[in-house]
Design an enzyme around this catalytic site. Structure first.
Site, short mmCIF file in Angstrom:
data_model
loop_
_atom_site.label_atom_id
_atom_site.label_comp_id
_atom_site.label_asym_id
_atom_site.label_seq_id
_atom_site.Cartn_x
_atom_site.Cartn_y
_atom_site.Cartn_z
N HIS A 184 0.84 -1.29 -0.13
CA HIS A 184 -0.15 -0.05 0.06
C HIS A 184 0.79 0.95 0.07
CE1 HIS A 184 -3.24 -2.59 2.51
NE2 HIS A 184 -3.69 -2.49 1.09
N ARG B 16 -1.79 -6.31 -8.22
CA ARG B 16 -0.74 -7.28 -8.31
C ARG B 16 -0.66 -8.12 -9.21
NH1 ARG B 16 -2.94 -7.60 -2.06
NH2 ARG B 16 -4.77 -7.37 -3.13
N SER C 174 -2.93 -8.26 2.91
CA SER C 174 -3.47 -8.34 4.54
C SER C 174 -3.61 -9.44 5.17
CB SER C 174 -4.46 -7.22 4.54
OG SER C 174 -4.35 -5.93 4.30
N LYS D 166 -18.38 -6.39 7.95
CA LYS D 166 -17.07 -7.13 7.55
C LYS D 166 -16.11 -7.07 8.67
CE LYS D 166 -13.46 -7.02 4.23
NZ LYS D 166 -12.98 -6.38 2.96
P1 ADP Z 1 -5.80 -6.07 0.65
O1 ADP Z 1 -6.29 -6.48 -0.84
O2 ADP Z 1 -4.42 -6.32 0.90
O3 ADP Z 1 -6.89 -6.23 1.71
P2 ADP Z 1 -7.20 -3.35 0.40
O4 ADP Z 1 -8.44 -4.00 0.23
O5 ADP Z 1 -6.93 -2.33 1.39
O6 ADP Z 1 -5.95 -4.39 0.44
O7 ADP Z 1 -6.37 -2.71 -1.01
C1 ADP Z 1 -6.56 -1.54 -1.46
C2 ADP Z 1 -5.81 -1.47 -2.64
O8 ADP Z 1 -4.58 -1.61 -2.57
C3 ADP Z 1 -6.52 -2.25 -3.83
O9 ADP Z 1 -6.35 -1.67 -5.14
C4 ADP Z 1 -5.36 -3.25 -3.83
O10 ADP Z 1 -5.30 -3.90 -5.14
C5 ADP Z 1 -4.17 -2.54 -3.68
N1 ADP Z 1 -3.05 -3.28 -2.85
C6 ADP Z 1 -3.26 -4.15 -1.72
N2 ADP Z 1 -1.99 -4.65 -1.53
C7 ADP Z 1 -1.22 -4.35 -2.72
C8 ADP Z 1 0.09 -4.55 -3.02
N3 ADP Z 1 1.07 -5.28 -2.05
N4 ADP Z 1 0.76 -3.91 -3.77
C9 ADP Z 1 0.13 -2.94 -4.69
N5 ADP Z 1 -1.31 -2.78 -4.52
C10 ADP Z 1 -1.82 -3.39 -3.47
#
Ligand code: ADP
Length: 173
Positions: A23, A96, A134, A47
């Site tokens: 992130h 990703r 996560s 959630k």
């Molecule tokens: P996660 O999928 O890890 O639970 P979120 O729902 O908080 O994370 O995702 C928010 C945004 O960050 C989404 O666009 C997701 O694809 C992106 N994201 C999550 N992890 C990564 C990573 N390791 N590298 C790049 N983008 C990421």
């Protein structure tokens, strides 16, 4: 585009449960492209999250303090509604894998129907962070033993490690 929307203001919405190095990389790169980036921590009462929204907010604020043009807030409801309420015109996303791209593509089409004035902008994850999610971070924190703090440093910012371990191992707090 509506004249009231700022074209150089992007919103990066997610659950950030917790914020990861993946992130952070997207935020760092987004902050170089856009004048301003708002990180939106999605609050969904249906959630179950590991960290309460207030904890996710405080940790993310600490991590993002060095960025002058990045702010962090919590939001409820649809991400596009939140982007609109910020007066931003761009929804920033990180991708990703091909699975991410497929899901994000469908989501961006739905968002376009809901709010055609908002553009989705996708940044490819840096290869060193592509494996980070996560879910994986929580598994490492839960299963790991003595070396976990050191191992977690490859996945999350330093500010996350202590509160994360405290969720699973009382004496690490
Ligand atoms: P996660 O999928 O890890 O639970 P979120 O729902 O908080 O994370 O995702 C928010 C945004 O960050 C989404 O666009 C997701 O694809 C992106 N994201 C999550 N992890 C990564 C990573 N390791 N590298 C790049 N983008 C990421």
């Amino acid at each position: 585009m509506s004249p009231s929307l700022e074209s150089r203001h992007a919103v990066y919405a997610g659950s950030f449960d917790p914020i990861s190095l993946g992130h952070l990389d997207i935020i760092r790169r987004g902050a170089r492209i856009f004048d301003r980036v708002t990180v939106g921590i999605g609050v969904n009462p249906d959630k179950k999250s590991l960290f309460a929204s207030e904890e996710r907010l405080q940790i993310s604020k600490q991590v993002l303090a060095p960025f002058d043009n990045v702010d962090v807030v919590c939001f409820e409801g649809l991400a596009v509604t939140f982007v609109n309420s910020c007066g931003a015109s761009v929804m920033l996303r990180g991708v990703r894998t091909l699975t991410d791209i497929e899901a994000e593509f469908t989501m961006s089409l739905a968002n376009r129907v809901l709010a055609p004035e908002i553009e989705s902008v996708f940044l490819m994850a840096s290869e060193k962070y592509t494996h980070i999610s996560s879910t994986l971070i929580k598994q490492i924190a839960e299963m790991g033993r003595e070396a976990t703090a050191k191992q977690l440093a490859d996945f999350v910012p330093q500010e996350v490690i202590k509160p994360l371990l405290a969720k699973y191992h009382r004496r690490s707090a």
